[in-house]
Design an enzyme around this catalytic site. Structure first.
Site, mmCIF file in Angstrom:
data_model
loop_
_atom_site.group_PDB
_atom_site.id
_atom_site.type_symbol
_atom_site.label_atom_id
_atom_site.label_comp_id
_atom_site.label_asym_id
_atom_site.label_seq_id
_atom_site.Cartn_x
_atom_site.Cartn_y
_atom_site.Cartn_z
ATOM 1 C CB CYS A 182 -12.289 -26.026 11.192
ATOM 2 S SG CYS A 182 -11.017 -24.796 10.781
ATOM 3 C CG HIS A 227 -9.970 -20.935 13.369
ATOM 4 N ND1 HIS A 227 -10.334 -21.984 12.981
ATOM 5 C CD2 HIS A 227 -10.706 -20.034 13.526
ATOM 6 C CE1 HIS A 227 -11.802 -21.855 13.048
ATOM 7 N NE2 HIS A 227 -11.911 -20.777 13.069
ATOM 8 C CG ASP A 282 -5.936 -5.149 2.521
ATOM 9 O OD1 ASP A 282 -5.323 -4.803 3.449
ATOM 10 O OD2 ASP A 282 -6.441 -4.371 1.690
ATOM 11 C CB CYS A 298 -9.832 -26.811 14.099
ATOM 12 S SG CYS A 298 -10.759 -25.184 14.425
ATOM 13 C CB CYS A 312 -7.102 -24.430 10.433
ATOM 14 S SG CYS A 312 -7.842 -24.146 12.271
ATOM 15 C CG ASP A 329 -1.981 1.110 1.070
ATOM 16 O OD1 ASP A 329 -1.943 1.738 -0.059
ATOM 17 O OD2 ASP A 329 -2.829 0.961 2.021
#
Length: 393
Positions: free
Chosen positions: A303, A334, A265, A308, A305, A92
């Site tokens: 989930c 997560h 983003d 999890c 991830c 940015d």
């Protein structure tokens, strides 16, 4: 070197899938880009980000200019080498950060004079210096320097900021020389549809590679943001990427993809993770709550991830309550996984013709943050803007 190809379109909405090719690999859209403001996504390693499926991360020119300095990054081989990330990077321009630090800056036609929020030292950003900083950082996608008007703001002020953004955009194009970087212009115009149309058309005529949509999600109600966004994307080229800057809550990904956005983003997933807030399919879960003290379930059933798959709510709550760093890593993993996976599911649903069904199902089950919290944020931003007006006057 840069190519954007639209692959699939949803016939019922403006949603589409695509692929933006950069010198460091593809970015499949719609895409969520985790934010690594200081050349790191807080608490996550590059290997973990790759494992999560991130194809692009965002860093910030304002912060990297203040420390360690873009010149040092250039001497270290550029941002990719410096931070050990071999995929796409977007930087940015720092315009939004200067807007956020209103009491520390003064805006003029040449650029923005400001004091560092770190040590109070004096600095100056112009379109030319911002291009130099981003060329030294060496990101694949860089942003033009813009002036982001707050919400609420008088129409006349929004016009002045928009027109200055257009003049600065021309100067950015003239000052940018690296062919291995894609330069995006930033559409402004506040919540005024006619100004958004004017800005989109003015920037399109200049010949940017893609377009950021700035100045939204700065305190305005959701329904206004969605309406203005829909009217803005209608005036942007259909064959170029559209990047909605600073927006990344789950419901916004779904609703804004439906309005033709390709890239997102936001610091939200990492910021709320540090406070023990976790995304689930039904809304945010506050792992600090006492009801999770002896809960053996994962944060969310099904989930995939790392957090999890391996740990219980009770364990993660214990770590967060004890201020253990591993707890922050697990909540961050997560949340970043949740948004990257949501983007993948959105892409698949568009390709398979099922996006309207996914949209309806997700929004029916997901409870967003209440509007009262957003209203408090708007009041805080309005107070900061009034302080800035007095300082600049």
């Amino acid at each position: 070197m840069f190519d954007f190809t639209i692959q699939d379109r949803c016939t019922a909405t403006a949603a589409r899938t695509g692929c933006l090719t950069t010198p460091h690999g593809p970015l499949h859209t719609p895409a969520f880009m985790p934010v690594g403001t200081q050349a790191t996504v807080k608490s996550l390693s590059p290997d973990e980000l790759r494992d999560l499926g991130a194809e692009c991360i965002l860093s910030n020119s304002y912060h990297l200019h203040l420390r360690p300095g873009s010149g040092l990054v250039a001497r270290m081989g550029g941002l990719h080498n410096f931070m050990g990330w071999d995929r796409t990077i977007l930087t940015d321009s720092g315009g939004f950060q200067l807007f956020s630090l209103a009491h520390l800056r003064r805006i003029g036609e040449d650029g923005v004079s400001f004091r560092s929020h770190i040590d109070g030292s004096e600095h100056f950003f112009s379109p030319e210096s911002v291009m130099q900083i981003q060329e030294e950082l060496g990101a694949d996608i860089i942003m033009a320097f813009d002036e982001c008007a707050p919400y609420p703001a008088e129409r006349e002020y929004v016009i002045q900021a928009m027109e200055r953004t257009h003049r600065w955009a021309e100067r950015c194009l003239e000052a940018h020389h690296r062919p291995d970087q894609a330069l995006f212009g930033i559409v402004q115009g506040g919540v005024h549809p006619d100004l958004r149309e004017q800005s989109a058309k003015a920037l399109t005529a200049l010949g940017f590679t893609g377009f950021g949509i700035g100045g939204l999600s700065v305190g305005e109600p959701k329904e206004i943001m969605y309406s203005v966004l829909e009217q803005t994307t209608a005036h942007l080229p259909a064959d170029q990427p559209r990047y909605l800057m600073g927006v990344g809550s789950p419901e916004d990904l779904v609703e804004c993809v439906a309005r033709g956005v390709d890239m997102f983003d936001c610091v939200l997933p990492t910021r709320i993770a540090r406070n023990g807030a976790l995304f689930t399919q039904s809304g945010r879960l506050n792992i600090r709550n006492a009801c999770f003290r002896d809960d053996p379930r994962p944060v969310e059933e099904g989930c995939s991830c790392y957090s999890c798959r391996n740990f219980s709510r009770a364990y993660i709550r214990h770590l967060i309550k004890a201020d253990e760093l591993f707890g922050l890593r697990l909540t961050t993993i997560h949340n970043v996984h949740f948004l990257l996976n949501l983007a993948r599911e959105i892409r698949s649903s568009i390709s398979e013709g099922g996006f309207p069904v996914l949209r309806e199902r997700f929004l029916a089950g997901y409870t967003p943050v209440v509007e009262e919290a957003r209203a408090a944020n708007r009041i805080a931003r309005a107070a900061a803007f009034e302080s800035a007006r007095k300082y600049e006057g």
